[in-house]
Design an enzyme around this catalytic site. Sequence first.
Site, PDB file in Angstrom:
ATOM      1  N   GLY A   1     111.501  66.937 -44.670  1.00  0.00           N
ATOM      2  CA  GLY A   1     111.543  66.892 -46.120  1.00  0.00           C
ATOM      3  C   GLY A   1     110.281  66.348 -47.008  1.00  0.00           C
ATOM      4  O   GLY A   1     110.078  66.924 -47.791  1.00  0.00           O
TER       5      GLY A   1
ATOM      6  N   THR B   1     119.203  66.142 -37.331  1.00  0.00           N
ATOM      7  CA  THR B   1     120.196  66.477 -36.407  1.00  0.00           C
ATOM      8  C   THR B   1     120.040  66.535 -34.919  1.00  0.00           C
ATOM      9  O   THR B   1     120.020  67.455 -34.293  1.00  0.00           O
ATOM     10  CB  THR B   1     120.380  68.166 -36.748  1.00  0.00           C
TER      11      THR B   1
ATOM     12  N   CYS C   1     111.790  68.951 -31.380  1.00  0.00           N
ATOM     13  CA  CYS C   1     112.845  69.942 -31.623  1.00  0.00           C
ATOM     14  C   CYS C   1     113.299  71.004 -30.518  1.00  0.00           C
ATOM     15  O   CYS C   1     114.170  71.516 -30.140  1.00  0.00           O
ATOM     16  CB  CYS C   1     111.871  71.198 -32.451  1.00  0.00           C
TER      17      CYS C   1
ATOM     18  N   PHE D   1     102.872  63.864 -28.103  1.00  0.00           N
ATOM     19  CA  PHE D   1     103.437  65.062 -27.108  1.00  0.00           C
ATOM     20  C   PHE D   1     102.493  66.156 -27.501  1.00  0.00           C
ATOM     21  O   PHE D   1     102.687  67.292 -26.838  1.00  0.00           O
ATOM     22  CB  PHE D   1     104.828  65.442 -27.810  1.00  0.00           C
TER      23      PHE D   1
END
Length: 472
Positions: free
Chosen positions: A17, A95, A282, A344
């Site tokens: 966002g 999510t 993700c 990561f």
Amino acid sequence: MEFNINNICCIGAGFVGGPTMAVIADNCPGIQINVVDINTERIKRWNDEDLSKLPIYEKGLESIIKKCRGKNLHFSNKIEENLKVADMIFISVNTPTKIKGLGAGKASDLKWIEASTRQIAKNAKDNVIVVEKSTLPVRTADTVKKILNSQSEKNSRINYKRNFYVLSNPEFLAEGTAIENLQNPDRVLIGGDNEEAINALRKIYKKWIDNKKILQTNLWSSELSKLTANAFLAQRISSINSLTALCESTGADIKEVVMAIGMDTRIGSRFLEPGPGFGGSCFKKDILNLIYICDYYGLKEVSSYWQKVLELNSWQKSRISNLIVDKLFGTLSGKKICILGFAFKANTNDTRESPAIDICNSLLEEGANLSIYDPRVSLKQIAKDLNEDNTIDAKIGLDTGKWTYEESIFSAANEADAIVILTEWNEFKNMDWKKISIIMRRPSWVFDTRLISDLEDNNLFGINIWKIGYGI
Ligand code: NAD
Ligand code: UDX
């Protein structure tokens, strides 16, 4: 219906966002953009005068915030107020994978999507375009529409009936290159069933993106394409990582194999870098979601195909920790292992699903004492990831090792039996090996899981080197 977009509200001021709205604001000075979030601390940081305190570090973000914030880009916790005046609303909330209940461990947890949709249903004005920016299971737009329309019907009895137009517009940015990806994306995907609403969103992107790159699909293709893109990228990494093991056994050279296959234009050269396994917020979550959807539709073979991509990724991590134990004479008890890199990937402070977490935990279980250095990840974050309190030298269990947080490569490597390179930070590429060899314990080992070290010859300065895809 002609849409006139003068005011945008984005729910969710996170990794997606924040930067996405910043880039839209930069390219569309005529549109007022309000990024809202329930997290007050996060909003405070987005509004901090000191730009180094922004909640996200992305190259190029600070200068856009400096230019647009307070002019046409605003961050606040005033959700209802800003929803009421928006012509277009982006949903960019988290999510994650569900941790309990039906579908736990696989399905996406849509409670934040539902909560934001209800907020929109309650507060938005008529003829608003609602854009799904979050990554969602295919057919979520159905649920979003149902929630919006049911509230609309209720309102119609009391008040007036409102129309909502739902679009899917997934985000493909990668962390560390977010601004570059947003400014110059490979493509923008808009899924929807209302031509005018699609054109209204297209008009915004056209301010800086070539119209040919803006693809239009139906809602379900758009939602599924996002999951598929991540699954394909992750699959390439698992494929090449599977071959690192085969190269180590056969003497084939992984870099040569990558070069040979990557030059085939049908395969392409990107996303073939061997490593300790993919991380990030993700890939795992989205493949789990894909697996859940396939199972839901009874497609067992399809779900087990994608399951293998995840299994290979876990195997790569455990194979690395196992071989470290093996090379160090089968025991790590009391040995010091220097961990270089905890993020990561390079150029981010994000550690979500970082392979470093699993590898460090396995080494700690073997009794190793870890000295961890990462140029951007904080002590607090590492402590959280290793299920620790904030104290340096705290024990993680009776029979397990302990870890310390170090401020430099040299303090981390001092007296170490081995160095394990886990993130491809630039500063790990050219290290003063002569100096490091003097401060390490003998026999000394370097495990390069990213193929970045310039330590070419085994036994140079008395250091044994193991490289992914080469072994020793
Ligand atoms: P994030 O956790 O960084 O940010 C989400 C924000 O939403 C949080 O700040 C949270 O407080 C806020 N939020 C949740 N519910 C809310 C509500 N009801 N009202 C107001 N605010 C609310 O997540 P992210 O990394 O920005 O990811 C957002 C979505 O984008 C996810 O679906 C993710 O899969 C997808 N995505 C992420 C990336 C990435 O690199 N991180 C890339 C592409 C797509
Ligand atoms: C990914 C997708 O790239 C992006 O399009 C999507 O929107 C969000 O998920 P991100 O997780 O930020 O982005 O980083 P990415 O660059 O894709 O790297 C993911 C992981 O794969 C990292 O751990 C990285 O080190 C690893 N990786 C990547 C490899 O091991 N080898 C490669 O060749 C590429």
